[in-house]
Design a protein around this motif. Structure first.
Motif, PDB file in Angstrom:
ATOM      1  N   LEU A 125       5.934  82.752  49.821  1.00 57.21           N
ATOM      2  CA  LEU A 125       4.678  81.792  49.684  1.00 57.21           C
ATOM      3  C   LEU A 125       3.857  82.475  48.709  1.00 57.21           C
ATOM      4  O   LEU A 125       3.853  83.853  48.494  1.00 57.21           O
ATOM      5  N   PRO A 126       3.252  82.272  47.708  1.00 55.78           N
ATOM      6  CA  PRO A 126       2.247  82.631  46.859  1.00 55.78           C
ATOM      7  C   PRO A 126       1.180  83.131  47.589  1.00 55.78           C
ATOM      8  O   PRO A 126       0.739  82.808  48.662  1.00 55.78           O
ATOM      9  N   SER A 127       0.734  84.481  47.126  1.00 57.92           N
ATOM     10  CA  SER A 127      -0.168  85.345  47.566  1.00 57.92           C
ATOM     11  C   SER A 127      -1.678  84.543  47.888  1.00 57.92           C
ATOM     12  O   SER A 127      -2.367  84.722  48.771  1.00 57.92           O
ATOM     13  N   ASN A 128      -1.859  83.472  46.885  1.00 58.93           N
ATOM     14  CA  ASN A 128      -3.142  82.825  47.016  1.00 58.93           C
ATOM     15  C   ASN A 128      -3.126  81.414  47.575  1.00 58.93           C
ATOM     16  O   ASN A 128      -4.028  80.500  47.310  1.00 58.93           O
ATOM     17  N   ILE A 129      -2.050  80.970  48.231  1.00 56.89           N
ATOM     18  CA  ILE A 129      -1.993  80.107  49.144  1.00 56.89           C
ATOM     19  C   ILE A 129      -3.133  79.594  50.106  1.00 56.89           C
ATOM     20  O   ILE A 129      -3.397  80.546  50.837  1.00 56.89           O
ATOM     21  N   GLU A 130      -3.725  78.202  50.014  1.00 53.19           N
ATOM     22  CA  GLU A 130      -4.721  77.890  50.696  1.00 53.19           C
ATOM     23  C   GLU A 130      -4.380  77.046  51.748  1.00 53.19           C
ATOM     24  O   GLU A 130      -5.146  76.913  52.778  1.00 53.19           O
ATOM     25  N   TYR A 131      -3.009  76.226  51.578  1.00 51.11           N
ATOM     26  CA  TYR A 131      -2.810  75.237  52.866  1.00 51.11           C
ATOM     27  C   TYR A 131      -1.282  75.547  52.933  1.00 51.11           C
ATOM     28  O   TYR A 131      -0.506  75.360  52.065  1.00 51.11           O
ATOM     29  N   PHE A 132      -0.848  75.567  53.968  1.00 53.70           N
ATOM     30  CA  PHE A 132       0.615  75.475  54.381  1.00 53.70           C
ATOM     31  C   PHE A 132       0.949  74.687  55.466  1.00 53.70           C
ATOM     32  O   PHE A 132       0.381  74.622  56.409  1.00 53.70           O
ATOM     33  N   GLY A 133       1.848  73.844  55.162  1.00 52.65           N
ATOM     34  CA  GLY A 133       2.260  72.768  56.174  1.00 52.65           C
ATOM     35  C   GLY A 133       3.669  72.824  56.342  1.00 52.65           C
ATOM     36  O   GLY A 133       4.404  73.146  55.150  1.00 52.65           O
ATOM     37  N   ILE A 134       4.205  72.869  57.708  1.00 54.89           N
ATOM     38  CA  ILE A 134       5.671  72.839  57.868  1.00 54.89           C
ATOM     39  C   ILE A 134       6.008  71.752  58.819  1.00 54.89           C
ATOM     40  O   ILE A 134       5.459  71.773  59.945  1.00 54.89           O
ATOM     41  N   THR A 135       7.154  71.115  58.636  1.00 54.94           N
ATOM     42  CA  THR A 135       7.487  70.182  59.289  1.00 54.94           C
ATOM     43  C   THR A 135       9.117  70.056  59.509  1.00 54.94           C
ATOM     44  O   THR A 135       9.732  70.337  58.844  1.00 54.94           O
ATOM     45  N   ARG A 136       9.553  69.807  60.736  1.00 57.87           N
ATOM     46  CA  ARG A 136      10.762  69.602  61.141  1.00 57.87           C
ATOM     47  C   ARG A 136      11.681  70.723  60.905  1.00 57.87           C
ATOM     48  O   ARG A 136      12.670  70.634  60.492  1.00 57.87           O
ATOM     49  N   CYS A 137      11.079  71.917  61.145  1.00 53.20           N
ATOM     50  CA  CYS A 137      11.811  73.083  61.013  1.00 53.20           C
ATOM     51  C   CYS A 137      12.355  73.549  62.504  1.00 53.20           C
ATOM     52  O   CYS A 137      11.795  73.860  63.418  1.00 53.20           O
ATOM     53  N   GLU A 138      13.655  73.497  62.449  1.00 52.14           N
ATOM     54  CA  GLU A 138      14.175  73.624  63.878  1.00 52.14           C
ATOM     55  C   GLU A 138      14.521  75.347  64.431  1.00 52.14           C
ATOM     56  O   GLU A 138      14.345  75.631  65.589  1.00 52.14           O
ATOM     57  N   ASP A 139      14.637  76.304  63.343  1.00 49.46           N
ATOM     58  CA  ASP A 139      14.912  77.739  63.954  1.00 49.46           C
ATOM     59  C   ASP A 139      13.920  78.303  63.914  1.00 49.46           C
ATOM     60  O   ASP A 139      13.973  79.707  64.236  1.00 49.46           O
ATOM     61  N   LEU A 140      12.598  77.819  63.599  1.00 48.96           N
ATOM     62  CA  LEU A 140      11.434  78.920  63.511  1.00 48.96           C
ATOM     63  C   LEU A 140      10.913  78.857  65.112  1.00 48.96           C
ATOM     64  O   LEU A 140      10.650  77.932  65.770  1.00 48.96           O
ATOM     65  N   ILE A 141      10.827  80.322  65.531  1.00 51.56           N
ATOM     66  CA  ILE A 141      10.298  80.459  66.877  1.00 51.56           C
ATOM     67  C   ILE A 141       8.645  80.850  66.835  1.00 51.56           C
ATOM     68  O   ILE A 141       8.250  80.397  67.833  1.00 51.56           O
ATOM     69  N   SER A 142       8.278  81.767  65.929  1.00 53.59           N
ATOM     70  CA  SER A 142       7.066  81.945  65.896  1.00 53.59           C
ATOM     71  C   SER A 142       6.457  81.877  64.275  1.00 53.59           C
ATOM     72  O   SER A 142       7.284  82.284  63.583  1.00 53.59           O
ATOM     73  N   LEU A 143       5.444  81.403  64.285  1.00 58.93           N
ATOM     74  CA  LEU A 143       4.885  81.197  62.840  1.00 58.93           C
ATOM     75  C   LEU A 143       4.817  82.644  62.300  1.00 58.93           C
ATOM     76  O   LEU A 143       4.944  82.750  60.962  1.00 58.93           O
TER      77      LEU A 143
END
Length: 489
Positions: free
Chosen positions: A248-266
Motif C-alpha cells: 500500500l502507498p505510505s500516504n494512503i488515507e482510505y483502505f477498503g477490503i471486500t470478500r477476501c477469504e484468506d485474511l485472518i487478521s488485518l
C-alpha cells in the motif's frame, strides 16, 4: 311484498354498516396502540436499513431503486401516523362519535399499510446491486489512450479514468508509459503484483490524489476521500500469492477490503505498519477474518499498525471475534480511533475488555447492530500482565464518547456491569435488545440531584424503557424528559 322486501334489505345493509362503524369506534384505542407498536418496529427496520446503506458510501455497490422507493413510503406513512395520533387527541368523547368512527377506519387501514411495508422491507435479495452490468459492455485497454496523452488532453484522460462506467484493466507499465504527467489517478489493477509494482514507483509517489482498485471485477465506488485503495476479491483471488505481498502507498488515507477469504487478521498486511496517514478502514464480506490485531502485530521496534486510524467499519464478518487476538497493547500506547461500527458480526461476544479502554481515549461513536451473540459491550476481564496498573474500581471513563447505538442484539445483557462516566454523551439509541435492563451511566450532581449533559437524548423501545432497572431511583426521573420513543421519532 316486493316493497317490504326492499325495505328489509335496506335495513339489513344499514345495520351492517352501523355494525362496522361501531367496531371502528370500539376498537380505536386498541388499534391505535397496535399501530404505534408496528410503526416502532418499522422505524427499527428503517434504522437498520439506513445503517447498512450508510456503509454503501464505503462499499462497492449502489442501492436498489426499490429501496429508495421503500424509504420514501416509510417516511410518508410515519407522517400519516403522527397525524392520526394528533387526531386521536382531538376526537375524545361521544360528541365526536362520528369522527372517532372515521378515525378508527383510517387506523385499521394504516395498520394494513404498515404491515405491507414491513414485508416489503425484508429485501431478501439484498439492498444493493452492481453499479455496472457484468456483461454486454466492452472493457477498453490503456492502449486506447495512445493518441490522447499529450499535455493538452491530459484532463480528458483523467475524466475518463475517474468515470466508473468506463473502467479499464491496466498494467503498471502502461500506467508508467501513458500517465507520467498526472497528479491525480484512478486505476484498477488486475492483481496484487501489478499494484505493488506501481505503488513502489516514482510515478505513484508523485501523485497528489489517487483511487486504486485491485481485483478483476469493476465495482462502483461513490465516495472519494483523496488517497484510496480498494481491494476486491470475487472470482479471482488478488491475495492468492500471499497477503504479505499487498503493498500500500505510505500516504494512503482510505483502505477498503471486500470478500477476501484468506485474511485472518488485518494486521497481517505488513505494509499497514508504514501507513502513517490512514484515516478510514472498511472490512466487509470477508469470511476468514477473525481480528484486527494478532500476536504478530506488535513488533520489537514498537511499530504498531493502525494507531492513527479514526474510523473502523466491520460489516458482515461471520468469523470476526475480537479486536485484539492473543495480544494486549501496552498501557502507554494510545490509538486515535474515533468511530467504531460493528454490523452483522455473528461471532462477536463483546466489544471491549474494560482495561483496554484506556488505549482508546478518543472514541466518539460506537455502533453495534445485528450481532446475535453479543452479551456485553464492555466486559470486566481480569488481566495480569506486565505494565498494567490494577485497581478495584468498577468505574470507567469515556471522556469523548458522544454516540452509543445498539440494535438487534437479542442476548445483550450489559453495556457495562460497573459505572460509566460519559461527560460528552449526547446520543443513546437502543432497540431490539430485550435482555438489556440497565443503563450504567453516571451523572453530574447539582445540589444533590443528578443532571444529564445538555442536549442529551435517549431513543428506544417504550416497553424496554419502562422495564429498565435503576441503581438510583432518581435517575429515571432525571432521564425521562430525554427519552424519545420510536413512534415519536
Amino acid at each position: 311484498m316486493e316493497f317490504l322486501g326492499s325495505i328489509f334489505e335496506i335495513g339489513k345493509n344499514a345495520l351492517e354498516a352501523i355494525g362496522k362503524w361501531v367496531v371502528y369506534i370500539n376498537s380505536l384505542d386498541a388499534n391505535m396502540k397496535n399501530l404505534k407498536r408496528k410503526i416502532e418496529y418499522l422505524s427499527c427496520q428503517e434504522d437498520d436499513i439506513n445503517t447498512e446503506l450508510s456503509s454503501a458510501e464505503r462499499s462497492l455497490k449502489r442501492r436498489k431503486q426499490e429501496v429508495e422507493v421503500w424509504l420514501g413510503e416509510v417516511k410518508t406513512v410515519k407522517g400519516d401516523v403522527r397525524t392520526l395520533q394528533r387526531l386521536e387527541e382531538e376526537v375524545v368523547g361521544w360528541k365526536h362519535v362520528f369522527s372517532r368512527a372515521r378515525l378508527g377506519k383510517l387506523v385499521m387501514e394504516k395498520i394494513q399499510e404498515v404491515e405491507e411495508l414491513q414485508v416489503k422491507g425484508t429485501f431478501s435479495n439484498g439492498l444493493l446491486i452492481d453499479a455496472l452490468p457484468t456483461s454486454g459492455w466492452s472493457r477498453p485497454t490503456m492502449g486506447s489512450f495512445g493518441e490522447t496523452t499529450s499535455e493538452r488532453n491530459m484532463e480528458k484522460v483523467w475524466e475518463y479514468l475517474m468515470d466508473d462506467e468506463n473502467g479499464a484493466f491496466v498494467s503498471a507499465q502502461e500506467v508508467f508509459g501513458y500517465l507520467r504527467q498526472l497528479k491525480v489517478l484512478g486505476a484498477q489493477f488486475l492483481n496484487v503484483q501489478e499494484l505493488a509494482s506501481f505503488v513502489t514507483s516514482q510515478q505513484c509517489q508523485a501523485l497528489e490524489n489517487y483511487r486504486l482498485k485491485v481485483g478483476n471485477n469493476f465495482e462502483y465506488i461513490n465516495n472519494s476521500v483523496g488517497k484510496e485503495v480498494h481491494a476486491i476479491s470475487f472470482d479471482s483471488k488478488p491475495f492468492g500469492i500471499g497477503v504479505d505481498s499487498l503493498v500500500l502507498p505510505s500516504n494512503i488515507e482510505y483502505f477498503g477490503i471486500t470478500r477476501c477469504e484468506d485474511l485472518i487478521s488485518l494486521s497481517d498486511i505488513l505494509s499497514l505498519r508504514d501507513a502513517g496517514h490512514l484515516r478510514i478502514c472498511l472490512l466487509q464480506y470477508c469470511n476468514g477474518i477473525e481480528s484486527i490485531f494478532s500476536s504478530s502485530s506488535f513488533s520489537e521496534d514498537c511499530q504498531i499498525p493502525l494507531r492513527i486510524v479514526e474510523e473502523l467499519r466491520l460489516l458482515d464478518l461471520p468469523r470476526f471475534r475480537v479486536l485484539f487476538d492473543g495480544v494486549v497493547p501496552p498501557h502507554n500506547i494510545s490509538f486515535n480511533l474515533k468511530k467504531l461500527y460493528f454490523y452483522r458480526c455473528s461471532s462477536v461476544m463483546n466489544i471491549f475488555p474494560d482495561r483496554l479502554l484506556q488505549n482508546f481515549p478518543n472514541l466518539e461513536e460506537l455502533t453495534v447492530s445485528d450481532c446475535e451473540n453479543v452479551e456485553d459491550i464492555i466486559v470486566e476481564v481480569e488481566m495480569r500482565y506486565q505494565g498494567h496498573h490494577q485497581d478495584d474500581s468498577n468505574t470507567i471513563t469515556l471522556r469523548n464518547l458522544k454516540s452509543l447505538r445498539l440494535g438487534k442484539l437479542p442476548i445483550l445483557k450489559n453495556i457495562y456491569k460497573g459505572i460509566m462516566v460519559c461527560e460528552s454523551l449526547q446520543d443513546i439509541l437502543v432497540h431490539s435488545c430485550p435482555m438489556l435492563r440497565r443503563l450504567p451511566l453516571s451523572f453530574h450532581m447539582n445540589s444533590g440531584h443528578a443532571s444529564a449533559p445538555p442536549g442529551q437524548h435517549i431513543r428506544g423501545d417504550e416497553e424496554w424503557w419502562e422495564y429498565l432497572q435503576w441503581d438510583d431511583p432518581h435517575t429515571k426521573t432525571t432521564l425521562q424528559p430525554l427519552f424519545i420513543p420510536f413512534h415519536k421519532i
